[in-house]
Every structure is written in structure tokens, then in C-alpha cells.
Write a protein that holds these residues in place. Sequence first.
Motif, PDB file in Angstrom:
ATOM      1  N   GLY A  63       0.811  -1.216   0.000  1.00 37.97           N
ATOM      2  CA  GLY A  63       0.000   0.000   0.000  1.00 37.97           C
ATOM      3  C   GLY A  63       0.841   1.262   0.000  1.00 37.97           C
ATOM      4  N   GLY A  67      -0.012   2.325  -3.505  1.00 38.84           N
ATOM      5  CA  GLY A  67      -1.322   2.878  -3.200  1.00 38.84           C
ATOM      6  C   GLY A  67      -1.530   4.279  -3.756  1.00 38.84           C
ATOM      7  N   GLU A  68      -2.788   4.695  -3.788  1.00 40.94           N
ATOM      8  CA  GLU A  68      -3.114   6.058  -4.213  1.00 40.94           C
ATOM      9  C   GLU A  68      -2.640   7.021  -3.135  1.00 40.94           C
ATOM     10  OE1 GLU A  68      -4.930   6.921  -7.046  1.00 40.94           O
ATOM     11  OE2 GLU A  68      -4.831   4.830  -7.676  1.00 40.94           O
ATOM     12  N   GLY A  69      -2.076   8.125  -3.539  1.00 44.16           N
ATOM     13  CA  GLY A  69      -1.587   9.109  -2.582  1.00 44.16           C
ATOM     14  C   GLY A  69      -0.751  10.147  -3.285  1.00 44.16           C
ATOM     15  N   GLY A  74       1.923   6.079  -0.556  1.00 41.68           N
ATOM     16  CA  GLY A  74       0.560   5.691  -0.882  1.00 41.68           C
ATOM     17  C   GLY A  74      -0.264   5.579   0.380  1.00 41.68           C
ATOM     18  N   PHE A  75      -1.522   5.952   0.296  1.00 43.10           N
ATOM     19  CA  PHE A  75      -2.391   5.932   1.473  1.00 43.10           C
ATOM     20  C   PHE A  75      -3.584   4.998   1.294  1.00 43.10           C
ATOM     21  CE2 PHE A  75      -0.459  10.232   1.532  1.00 43.10           C
ATOM     22  CZ  PHE A  75       0.323  10.046   2.654  1.00 43.10           C
ATOM     23  N   SER A  76      -3.504   4.067   0.347  1.00 42.98           N
ATOM     24  CA  SER A  76      -4.594   3.117   0.133  1.00 42.98           C
ATOM     25  C   SER A  76      -3.998   1.759  -0.222  1.00 42.98           C
ATOM     26  CB  SER A  76      -5.505   3.609  -1.003  1.00 42.98           C
ATOM     27  OG  SER A  76      -4.798   3.610  -2.224  1.00 42.98           O
ATOM     28  N   ASP A  77      -4.847   0.797  -0.469  1.00 44.76           N
ATOM     29  CA  ASP A  77      -4.466  -0.557  -0.900  1.00 44.76           C
ATOM     30  C   ASP A  77      -3.664  -1.322   0.148  1.00 44.76           C
ATOM     31  OD1 ASP A  77      -5.712   0.039  -3.273  1.00 44.76           O
ATOM     32  OD2 ASP A  77      -3.858   0.621  -4.284  1.00 44.76           O
ATOM     33  N   TYR A  80      -3.332  -6.179   0.822  1.00 46.80           N
ATOM     34  CA  TYR A  80      -3.586  -6.515  -0.584  1.00 46.80           C
ATOM     35  C   TYR A  80      -4.560  -7.680  -0.679  1.00 46.80           C
ATOM     36  CZ  TYR A  80      -2.731  -8.022  -5.329  1.00 46.80           C
ATOM     37  OH  TYR A  80      -2.902  -8.399  -6.636  1.00 46.80           O
TER      38      TYR A  80
END
Length: 106
Positions: A63, A67-69, A74-77, A80
Motif C-alpha cells: 500500500g 497505493g493512491e496518494g 501511498g495511502f490506500s491498498d 492486498y
Amino acid sequence: MDTVFLMNSLWVMISAVLVILMIGGFILLETGSTRMKNAGHIAGKTILTFGISSIVFWAVGYGIIFGEGNSILGFSDFFYSGYDVEGLGLSGAVFFLFQLAFAGYL
């Protein structure tokens, strides 16, 4: 399924397995540098380290990296769950295993 997609996934899967098998070579290298009485301890420590690092990479590492960020974190995912990553040309689970092999090896 597209043949190119399957061949890409197969090649990356074979590469991931080869990287994971390199851990065995690292165990032999470390064991050769110690006394015989410590060989089992060294092997167990190395396998335990790979297991713990695999769990941590599954929980937070993937993540943070993918992850998206913003451009750094990244602040998501996190945790997994097997979704496919678009635009890679291979299976998401295979991509995860390939990244896990290198994260666990280091």
C-alpha cells in the motif's frame, strides 16, 4: 485470456520463484560463515525473517509503494486482496508475488 498476458504472467512468476529460491543460497552462504552448531539457527532465522517481512509487506508495504496518494507515499491498498493492476500486462497477484520476493529477500 490473451496469450501475451499469460506468457508475461508466467515469465514474471518464474522470475519471482527464482528470487525466492535465492534465499536458500543466502542460507548456505551464511551457514558457511559460522560454526556447524549454529547452522540450524541460521537457517531458521533466515526463513523466519522472510516470513515476517512477507506479512509486513502484504499488510502495509504494498500500500505504501503502490497505493493512491502523493508522489512519495501511498495511502490506500493496504492488506492486498488480489485485485488486478491495470496497465501492467500481467496478473495482479503475480505482480504482488514478484514485488514480495524482492521485499522479503532484502
